[in-house]
Design a protein around this motif. Sequence first.
Motif, PDB file in Angstrom:
ATOM      1  N   TYR A  32     -12.218  -8.014  -8.886  1.00 14.68           N
ATOM      2  CA  TYR A  32     -11.076  -7.572  -9.686  1.00 14.68           C
ATOM      3  C   TYR A  32     -10.294  -8.751 -10.246  1.00 14.68           C
TER       4      TYR A  32
ATOM      5  N   VAL B 169     -10.231   0.660   0.631  1.00 13.01           N
ATOM      6  CA  VAL B 169     -10.488  -0.778   0.694  1.00 13.01           C
ATOM      7  C   VAL B 169     -10.408  -1.399  -0.700  1.00 13.01           C
ATOM      8  N   ARG B 170     -11.043  -0.738  -1.643  1.00 11.77           N
ATOM      9  CA  ARG B 170     -11.022  -1.293  -3.009  1.00 11.77           C
ATOM     10  C   ARG B 170      -9.596  -1.365  -3.528  1.00 11.77           C
ATOM     11  N   LYS B 171      -8.824  -0.321  -3.248  1.00 16.86           N
ATOM     12  CA  LYS B 171      -7.426  -0.342  -3.693  1.00 16.86           C
ATOM     13  C   LYS B 171      -6.655  -1.457  -2.989  1.00 16.86           C
ATOM     14  N   ALA B 172      -6.883  -1.589  -1.690  1.00 19.41           N
ATOM     15  CA  ALA B 172      -6.162  -2.607  -0.918  1.00 19.41           C
ATOM     16  C   ALA B 172      -6.469  -4.005  -1.451  1.00 19.41           C
ATOM     17  N   PHE B 173      -7.685  -4.183  -1.952  1.00 20.90           N
ATOM     18  CA  PHE B 173      -8.056  -5.510  -2.428  1.00 20.90           C
ATOM     19  C   PHE B 173      -7.905  -5.674  -3.943  1.00 20.90           C
ATOM     20  N   GLY B 174      -7.199  -4.749  -4.558  1.00 20.95           N
ATOM     21  CA  GLY B 174      -6.782  -5.010  -5.932  1.00 20.95           C
ATOM     22  C   GLY B 174      -7.393  -4.145  -7.011  1.00 20.95           C
ATOM     23  N   ALA B 175      -8.181  -3.114  -6.651  1.00 18.79           N
ATOM     24  CA  ALA B 175      -8.742  -2.263  -7.708  1.00 18.79           C
ATOM     25  C   ALA B 175      -7.652  -1.338  -8.257  1.00 18.79           C
ATOM     26  N   THR B 176      -7.600  -1.220  -9.568  1.00 17.34           N
ATOM     27  CA  THR B 176      -6.660  -0.255 -10.156  1.00 17.34           C
ATOM     28  C   THR B 176      -7.357   1.109 -10.200  1.00 17.34           C
ATOM     29  N   SER B 177      -6.555   2.145 -10.394  1.00 19.60           N
ATOM     30  CA  SER B 177      -7.132   3.497 -10.494  1.00 19.60           C
ATOM     31  C   SER B 177      -8.146   3.546 -11.631  1.00 19.60           C
TER      32      SER B 177
ATOM     33  N   LEU C 263       0.846  -1.199   0.000  1.00 21.40           N
ATOM     34  CA  LEU C 263       0.000   0.000   0.000  1.00 21.40           C
ATOM     35  C   LEU C 263       0.874   1.239   0.000  1.00 21.40           C
TER      36      LEU C 263
ATOM     37  N   ARG D  31      -1.587  -7.157  -4.904  1.00 22.57           N
ATOM     38  CA  ARG D  31      -2.422  -7.041  -3.699  1.00 22.57           C
ATOM     39  C   ARG D  31      -3.643  -7.957  -3.817  1.00 22.57           C
ATOM     40  N   ASN D  32      -4.199  -7.972  -5.021  1.00 18.14           N
ATOM     41  CA  ASN D  32      -5.411  -8.753  -5.234  1.00 18.14           C
ATOM     42  C   ASN D  32      -5.162 -10.253  -5.088  1.00 18.14           C
TER      43      ASN D  32
ATOM     44  N   LEU E 213      -7.564   5.090   3.374  1.00 19.22           N
ATOM     45  CA  LEU E 213      -8.051   4.267   4.478  1.00 19.22           C
ATOM     46  C   LEU E 213      -8.155   5.060   5.773  1.00 19.22           C
TER      47      LEU E 213
ATOM     48  N   ASP F  86       0.719   1.241 -10.719  1.00 19.39           N
ATOM     49  CA  ASP F  86      -0.630   0.998 -10.198  1.00 19.39           C
ATOM     50  C   ASP F  86      -1.154  -0.396 -10.578  1.00 19.39           C
TER      51      ASP F  86
ATOM     52  N   PHE G 215      -6.122  -8.203   3.564  1.00 19.99           N
ATOM     53  CA  PHE G 215      -5.984  -7.213   4.646  1.00 19.99           C
ATOM     54  C   PHE G 215      -7.116  -7.341   5.657  1.00 19.99           C
TER      55      PHE G 215
ATOM     56  N   LEU H  43     -11.443   2.133 -10.682  1.00 18.45           N
ATOM     57  CA  LEU H  43     -12.178   3.041  -9.800  1.00 18.45           C
ATOM     58  C   LEU H  43     -12.779   4.206 -10.590  1.00 18.45           C
TER      59      LEU H  43
ATOM     60  N   PRO I 148      -3.619   4.924  -1.160  1.00 21.56           N
ATOM     61  CA  PRO I 148      -4.498   3.992  -0.427  1.00 21.56           C
ATOM     62  C   PRO I 148      -4.423   4.147   1.085  1.00 21.56           C
TER      63      PRO I 148
ATOM     64  N   ALA J 190      -1.606  -3.410  -7.866  1.00 28.01           N
ATOM     65  CA  ALA J 190      -3.018  -3.757  -7.671  1.00 28.01           C
ATOM     66  C   ALA J 190      -3.207  -5.257  -7.874  1.00 28.01           C
TER      67      ALA J 190
ATOM     68  N   GLU K  44     -13.921   3.540   1.369  1.00 25.74           N
ATOM     69  CA  GLU K  44     -14.261   2.541   0.347  1.00 25.74           C
ATOM     70  C   GLU K  44     -13.185   2.492  -0.734  1.00 25.74           C
TER      71      GLU K  44
END
Lengths: 233, 414
Positions: A110, B320-328, A54, A81-82, B410, A74, A87, B331, B406, A78, B317
């Motif tokens: 994702y 969280v989305r970034k932490a779980f793998g969403a790219t910019s 992060l 992390r996915n 958060l 990015d 987390f 989003l 991120p 990403a 949100e």
Amino acid sequence: MLKLKNINKTYQTDKIETIALNDINLTVNKGEFISIMGPSGCGKSTLLNIIGLLDKPSSGEISISDQQITSYQDKVVASLRNKKIGFIFQSFHLINDLRVIDNVELPLLYRDISAKERRSLALAALERVGLSARTTHFPSQLSGGQQQRVAIARAIVGKPALLLADEPTGNLDSHMGNEIMKILESLHQDDGTTIVMVTHDEEEAKRTQRIVRVYDGQLVAATEQPLHLDATA
Amino acid sequence: MYRNYLIMACKVLLRRKMFTFISLFGISLTLAVLLIASTLFDNYIYPNGPEKRSANFVNIDGVVLHSKNRNSVQNGDLGFHFIANNVARLKVPEIMSWYTNKRDVASFINGSRLQNSMRRTDEKYWQILDFEFVSGRHYTAQEFASGAKVMVINHSTEREFFDEQSAIGKKITVSNQTFQVIGVVKDVYELEHYAHSDMWVPYTFANTSYQQHILGDWSALLYHSNAAMIPMMQQEYLQLLANDFISVDPIRFATAYSAADTKFTAFSRQLNSDDDYQTNSTAIASILILLAVAFMVLPSINLININVSRIMERSSEIGVRKAFGATSRQLVIQFVIENILLTAIGAVIGLVISTLVLWQLEVSQAIPGADFQYTWHTLFYGITLIFFFGLLSGVFPAYKMSKLHPVAALKGGA
């Protein structure tokens, strides 16, 4: 599983340079459950953020699952992390507008998998934390302990190689905190999940295999079963 | 994934009702005003009443006359002499008609004074303008040539004079002249300037004194069945005035400037107070488009602000989305979809509002004779513009938000 080599993190403001992490070297083996302790502001959360990709270290090398992180683009981080990291946050960070099942499915959105498979994996994860009866509830309808269990289900639904927990019991009473610890222990013992947990609670830390202590941005000690602590300052 | 986005979008819209209301209010009101304005404009330029063939005709309604030494300038509506000696010599138009402006005339019925508007026209007027007859007919070439005292009236005038009875064959006296009603037409939308009136009579009924004037209250309609010939008609008229202008008084009125206008160029000229016939209608069109765009920029900026604060409320949100793998990028897509949904709802509301307002304008007869119709291009451009600005106002906040770190997200903010 996880290797940190000479990790430094500094924050540059207008005139002052603040050193958050100073030459951190740490190895966590596959299937290991370790805790990171230290006073507030010592850099433990920064360390966890860097492990979780992060945040980007100012210098040093990180490897996760034998894959060295060379790019912080990015798209690259990403995807890592996915697929490799789950987390768990102190304040749960559930999305209140989504039902429990949709919250748990979130990491899978994702990935290139079908809605049916997402649903099936999310149900399995909720069952793993004992919340299969609460799938259509909204987070606000659950107790703090239940919300953290949903957050754990979300963290494990994608079967990540590494679970990062940032004070997972910090917002819970001791009874609920104990339940969360039991789930983490079960994930470690039964499923062989690698867990790195930041905590303030000495008792909880003792339940892990190894305690790593951070002070002023440096690793100062490892206790209990010091299996793979490479360096202390 | 998109289902999840849509669920989120609906939840967010319902959660922050005030934000949603303000956003929808801005979008729908902007679209409604744009649609109403463009429909009025569109119905003016491309009417669906008697002037429905507006693509095939041009109108000449004014002239600027300079004296030989250029010391004196006079301008005004055309006089019959000007038309008969100049406009009448044009070769390109297939049909040409001369007619007067509306003039208020008084008549008395059962002791009450009625006031109506009346035009004097030739019989070709009825060929170029396509009136809808409720009953009867228009006057013929023979009636026109013989100066017959016949009259066509509109439906409102028929009711005004004869209540529910038919006016055909009955007599109406205006300004001490008695006419026999031979036709009744449907009321004409007031913005159809060339057609709108209460009464129409052949101009030949009166004495011929009107024929001497170079300035007066006359206009000329030039028609060609092929709309592509319009520029040629306009050019022919300009050349005729430039090279072969026949004046009633070559010293006082030596040079004439005028133009044969389409509905749009006539509108441009009015808008520009163009007295010397120099209006560039392309420039006016550009100004109109710029005005429409400017009109939408303000609500868009407002929407951007609202979206930024609304999205920033959701920084957890985002984290969280970034932490779980969403790219910019993912989003940005999510938040743009939300904004497009909001815009689409606003567009529907705007459409309903504008339809209701136009309908109310019609039934209340605030604009007499109005019969508004949405045209596909009005709708298309209105909705395209609103989506463009919806997209614009969504992309910037979404982009700004997607760039949130991120960790900062958060923690609850940038």
